[in-house]
Design a protein around this motif. Sequence first.
Motif, PDB file in Angstrom:
ATOM      1  N   ARG A 112       0.822  -1.078   0.115  1.00 50.48           N
ATOM      2  CA  ARG A 112       0.061   0.057  -0.050  1.00 50.48           C
ATOM      3  C   ARG A 112       1.014   1.201  -0.078  1.00 50.48           C
ATOM      4  O   ARG A 112       1.830   1.367   0.659  1.00 50.48           O
ATOM      5  CB  ARG A 112      -0.990  -0.107   1.161  1.00 50.48           C
TER       6      ARG A 112
ATOM      7  N   GLN B 175     -10.284  -5.028  -2.684  1.00 54.39           N
ATOM      8  CA  GLN B 175     -11.601  -4.437  -2.222  1.00 54.39           C
ATOM      9  C   GLN B 175     -12.851  -4.811  -3.118  1.00 54.39           C
ATOM     10  O   GLN B 175     -13.693  -5.286  -2.908  1.00 54.39           O
ATOM     11  CB  GLN B 175     -11.197  -2.899  -1.779  1.00 54.39           C
TER      12      GLN B 175
ATOM     13  N   GLY C 274     -15.046   0.431   4.836  1.00 52.32           N
ATOM     14  CA  GLY C 274     -14.472   0.683   6.147  1.00 52.32           C
ATOM     15  C   GLY C 274     -13.333   1.434   5.797  1.00 52.32           C
ATOM     16  O   GLY C 274     -12.635   1.353   4.660  1.00 52.32           O
TER      17      GLY C 274
HETATM   18  N1   CP Z   1     -11.028  -0.963   3.323  1.00 50.97           N
HETATM   19  C1   CP Z   1      -9.825  -0.722   3.478  1.00 50.97           C
HETATM   20  O1   CP Z   1      -8.860  -0.558   2.560  1.00 50.97           O
HETATM   21  O2   CP Z   1      -9.519  -0.637   5.047  1.00 50.97           O
HETATM   22  P1   CP Z   1      -8.325  -0.203   5.563  1.00 50.97           P
HETATM   23  O3   CP Z   1      -7.706   1.279   5.127  1.00 50.97           O
HETATM   24  O4   CP Z   1      -8.483  -0.520   7.113  1.00 50.97           O
HETATM   25  O5   CP Z   1      -7.322  -1.318   5.197  1.00 50.97           O
END
Ligand code: CP
Length: 307
Positions: free
Chosen positions: A104, A135, A261
């Motif tokens: 990420r 996602q 989320g």
């Molecule tokens: N949906 C999502 O990417 O959540 P996080 O940022 O908690 O990984």
Amino acid sequence: MKNLLSISDLDQAGIIEVCDLTDSFLTVTHRDIPKVPALRGKTVASVFYEDSTRTRLSFETAAKRLSADVMTMNMSSSSVQKGESLRDTVQTIEAMGVDAIVIRHRHAGAPNQVATWVDLSVINAGDGRHEHPTQALLDVYTARRHLGDDLSGARIAIVGDIRRSRVARSTAKAFAQMGAKVTLVAPPTMLPDSLAGWPVTATSDFDEILSDVDLVYLLRIQHERQDSMAFPSLREYVSRYGLTNDRATRLGPEVLIMHPGPMNRGVEISPEVAESDASIITEQVENGVAVRMAVLYLLLGSGAPVA
Ligand code: CP
């Protein structure tokens, strides 16, 4: 397939293949010992330059349930703090014999760049405003379990800060790839400048479409990617774009509520709606582990049947 960088790496058949494999892994996750030896001897590194709860823990859980070894890079105590570049970091990880990097990064395109520097598998766990392919896969998987495998014609509204959302970009494409009719709902300041490349329609009137949807997918306001306020006040945003209790009563009885989320309860979704029977938000998280097991297995596995 070696890498998963964008949801566009998968056509409809590819998404269905992931979903079918996820069915098997969901069964595994429900066993007393939720573990298979499929990736024994493989090593997965989790390299998160941006905060995460769901995606990082979900990938790490998925890798462990496949019996892979997992290396977690702690950014705050890593040599990134001493100025080590992204290229040197990932090539260092590769030199340790790692098979896949789950990355990420705050910059759009960083995972694609990493994939040009290393030979191991690269999985995009979210890059800037660009993409979040796993996602999107878990969203499609979860929606299919409720709406049926054939999503063609399903009416899906994605509501919120679309412009800054990598989830919106990947999930809208994935739902459209499966034949769903996707509508983006946001104030003009939160919609993309152009819908070129988006297989969707858009509106700024949430109330207008409430009676015309099968699924409402809510997004939080991406404050960390906001240069300036995109609306006059939070109160005004909630009054026009929040899924309040009042708005929820105007949805059909079968309409599903999803959210990637983290939620901001009381802003894009009321606490009561988040906890309602229509909400399948927790199920998204549960399915996310099995979906990521499927992705890791497809990229790193031998192709043998799941034990
Ligand atoms: N949906 C999502 O990417 O959540 P996080 O940022 O908690 O990984």
